[in-house]
Design a protein around this motif. Structure first.
Motif, short mmCIF file in Angstrom:
data_model
loop_
_atom_site.label_atom_id
_atom_site.label_comp_id
_atom_site.label_asym_id
_atom_site.label_seq_id
_atom_site.Cartn_x
_atom_site.Cartn_y
_atom_site.Cartn_z
N ALA A 86 1.82 -9.31 -4.39
CA ALA A 86 2.12 -9.37 -2.75
C ALA A 86 3.62 -9.63 -2.36
CB ALA A 86 1.32 -10.90 -2.81
N ARG A 87 3.95 -9.26 -1.24
CA ARG A 87 5.37 -9.11 -0.97
C ARG A 87 5.86 -10.35 -0.10
NH1 ARG A 87 6.65 -2.65 -0.19
NH2 ARG A 87 6.16 -1.85 -2.43
N ARG A 88 4.61 -10.81 0.29
CA ARG A 88 5.25 -12.18 1.38
C ARG A 88 4.00 -13.21 1.28
NH1 ARG A 88 4.48 -8.99 7.04
NH2 ARG A 88 1.96 -8.63 6.81
N ALA A 89 4.57 -14.16 1.86
CA ALA A 89 3.61 -15.55 1.74
C ALA A 89 2.52 -15.20 2.44
CB ALA A 89 4.23 -16.78 2.30
N GLY A 90 1.50 -15.97 2.51
CA GLY A 90 0.27 -15.72 3.32
C GLY A 90 -0.88 -14.92 2.66
N ARG A 91 -2.08 -14.67 3.23
CA ARG A 91 -3.17 -14.01 2.76
C ARG A 91 -2.73 -12.58 2.87
NH1 ARG A 91 -9.22 -14.06 5.28
NH2 ARG A 91 -10.25 -13.00 3.90
N PRO A 92 -2.90 -11.83 1.44
CA PRO A 92 -2.62 -10.46 1.56
C PRO A 92 -3.63 -9.79 2.36
CG PRO A 92 -3.54 -11.16 -0.53
CD PRO A 92 -3.39 -12.61 0.26
N SER A 93 -3.30 -8.37 2.65
CA SER A 93 -3.89 -7.46 3.43
C SER A 93 -4.91 -6.90 2.39
CB SER A 93 -3.02 -6.47 4.26
OG SER A 93 -4.04 -5.68 4.90
N LEU A 94 -5.91 -6.70 2.60
CA LEU A 94 -6.93 -5.77 1.48
C LEU A 94 -6.53 -4.37 1.62
CD1 LEU A 94 -10.43 -7.46 2.20
CD2 LEU A 94 -8.80 -8.02 0.23
N VAL A 95 -6.53 -3.73 0.51
CA VAL A 95 -6.32 -2.40 0.30
C VAL A 95 -7.60 -1.45 0.40
CG1 VAL A 95 -5.24 -0.75 -1.08
CG2 VAL A 95 -4.21 -2.65 -0.83
N VAL A 96 -7.68 -0.49 1.09
CA VAL A 96 -8.82 0.29 1.22
C VAL A 96 -8.55 1.63 0.30
CG1 VAL A 96 -10.43 1.34 2.81
CG2 VAL A 96 -9.29 -0.77 3.55
N SER A 97 -9.28 2.06 -0.58
CA SER A 97 -9.26 2.96 -1.06
C SER A 97 -10.52 4.00 -1.24
CB SER A 97 -9.05 2.71 -2.73
OG SER A 97 -7.85 1.87 -2.80
N PRO A 98 -10.21 5.41 -1.29
CA PRO A 98 -11.57 6.08 -1.05
C PRO A 98 -12.13 6.13 -2.85
CG PRO A 98 -9.43 7.40 -1.43
CD PRO A 98 -8.98 6.04 -1.30
N ARG A 99 -13.39 6.15 -2.59
CA ARG A 99 -14.27 6.31 -3.83
C ARG A 99 -14.29 7.45 -4.37
NH1 ARG A 99 -18.27 2.59 -4.82
NH2 ARG A 99 -18.79 3.70 -6.77
N SER A 100 -13.16 8.03 -4.99
CA SER A 100 -13.09 9.38 -5.49
C SER A 100 -14.07 9.37 -6.75
CB SER A 100 -11.58 9.43 -5.99
OG SER A 100 -10.61 9.42 -4.94
N ASP A 101 -14.47 8.38 -7.37
CA ASP A 101 -15.14 8.31 -8.56
C ASP A 101 -16.62 8.68 -8.21
OD1 ASP A 101 -15.37 5.88 -7.49
OD2 ASP A 101 -15.92 4.87 -9.42
#
Length: 420
Positions: A86-101
């Motif tokens: 987390a680079r800043r205070a507050g609630r972190p933004s969720l990371v969306v990732s492709p389901r490559s598996d």
């Protein structure tokens, strides 16, 4: 039924940073499907992306991105995770990732001397790759059974809950008969149908020319990403091109554009297998390089040896490279005047020939093309190597999913998620 590509896939050649503009009169459901496709396409091309970045890049509000991402998670197409840093205070933004598996496509290629089959995950990652030699004289249609065997072998290691969304095959459709003559025939539709018959579990096969598909790969993921006007030149036993203008692949009648190897550049040159004389491929192909180096023109394995010798300073090999590079620049200059691309990308064996003789090619292009066609031109060696064909084929296979994610994504069932 399998069919050849006639134009670009829906997402190729447009800016993936933003969704398509809404169609006038489109329903909320149609707009939602379009936005779902935009989100999935972005993470497919760019990899794990935060919700905040998606909001910024796609021009949609935070709540809409959140709802769209949730639908894609429910469809089993992406994951959402808290960032590890987390680079800043507050609630972190969720990371969306492709389901490559989990989500994958079959990508096949019929090369000059190899048959290859790959399982490519959403996001463009090659998960598995098998290949066998292609016997001399084997037709593209005869290659269907061994290709299907490679696919069946790969499928034995696939998880039960994995989702297969489609397949595509790239083929060099210039075939040489036993006496060396060249026969050009449209085999793509036959190939698609034959592969569907062999691989009944695959929801459909798209087929296309090898140079076209490799060119699309470099356009979407390679050295020409974001370049809408380009020529991709591919060399093996012959020379062909994938030409993209305004983001659209030029297909031509029955898909037979791009046969630039049979552009006559030297009327007093050598006979070509097509029946003409002095075709470009007789001056720049692998056989030409070997001939100038005093090697057997049919010994493809010797191409790398000649290029290594040239790099080491061997005078005969260096002269052979210079001779071929002169003609390479000559032909490219003519193509540049006709197409006026932003970039020319050299792939296949032409990648190494261009790299070895780049100064000679550039000298030709400094003088021959019109100033308006050369001032902005970039010359690039292909970045994706031999995998370009498989990556491009996978992009074709994924296109239906990216256009309508949840309709394809829920194991072939019509999606029922709540509209965003």
């Amino acid at each position: 039924m399998g069919a050849p590509i006639r134009s670009r896939p829906a997402g190729v050649g447009r800016n993936p940073e933003s969704p398509l503009p809404p169609v006038p009169g489109a329903s909320q459901e149609e707009i939602r499907r379009q936005n779902l496709g935009a989100v999935l396409r972005y993470v497919h091309l760019h990899g794990p992306t935060s919700r905040a970045e998606l909001t910024s890049r796609l021009g949609l509000n935070r709540s809409t991105i959140g709802a769209l991402a949730a639908d894609l998670v429910a469809g089993g197409l992406v994951t959402e995770d808290v960032p590890t840093t987390a680079r800043r205070a507050g609630r972190p933004s969720l990371v969306v990732s492709p389901r490559s598996d989990r989500v994958y496509a079959h990508a096949l290629s019929i090369d000059a001397d190899r048959l290859r089959a790959a399982r490519v995950g959403l996001g463009g990652r090659i998960l598995d790759l098998r290949e066998v030699a292609r016997p001399g004289g084997m037709s593209a249609v005869d290659a269907v059974r061994p290709l299907a065997d490679l696919v069946r072998d790969m499928e034995r290691s696939v998880a039960p809950d994995a989702l297969l969304v489609g397949g595509a095959v790239a083929v060099t459709d210039t075939t040489r008969t036993p006496d060396g003559r060249i026969r050009v025939a449209s085999v793509e539709a036959t190939l698609g149908a034959a592969l569907e018959a062999e691989l009944t579990a695959c929801p459909g096969f798209v087929a296309g020319d090898l140079a076209d598909i490799a060119g699309l790969a470099e356009h979407v993921r390679g050295v020409a990403a974001g370049v809408d006007d380009l020529i991709y030149l591919h060399g093996d036993v012959g020379i062909s091109a994938g030409i993209i203008v305004g983001g659209r692949l030029m297909a031509g009648h029955r898909g037979h554009s791009g046969k630039v190897g049979h552009m006559v550049v030297n009327p007093n040159g050598l006979p070509c297998g097509c029946g003409s004389r002095g075709c470009w491929e007789t001056e720049i192909g692998e056989a030409a390089l070997l001939r100038h180096a005093g090697r057997d023109p049919g010994d493809r394995a010797a191409v790398a040896e000649v290029l290594r010798a040239a790099a080491d300073g061997d005078s005969t090999a260096r002269a052979a490279v210079e001779q071929v590079a002169e003609w390479l620049g000559f032909g490219v200059a003519n193509l540049v005047n006709v197409v006026n691309p932003d970039a020319v990308v050299f792939g296949g064996s032409l990648r190494d020939i261009f790299t070895a003789g780049a100064d000679t090619v550039r000298r030709r292009l400094d003088t021959m093309p019109l100033p308006g066609a050369r001032e902005h031109l970039r010359l690039r060696a292909a970045a994706l190597g031999r995998d370009a064909v498989l990556i491009g084929a996978a992009e074709l296979a994924f296109d239906k999913l990216l256009a309508d994610p949840l309709n394809v994504g829920v194991a072939g069932q019509t999606e029922t998620a709540t509209p965003a």
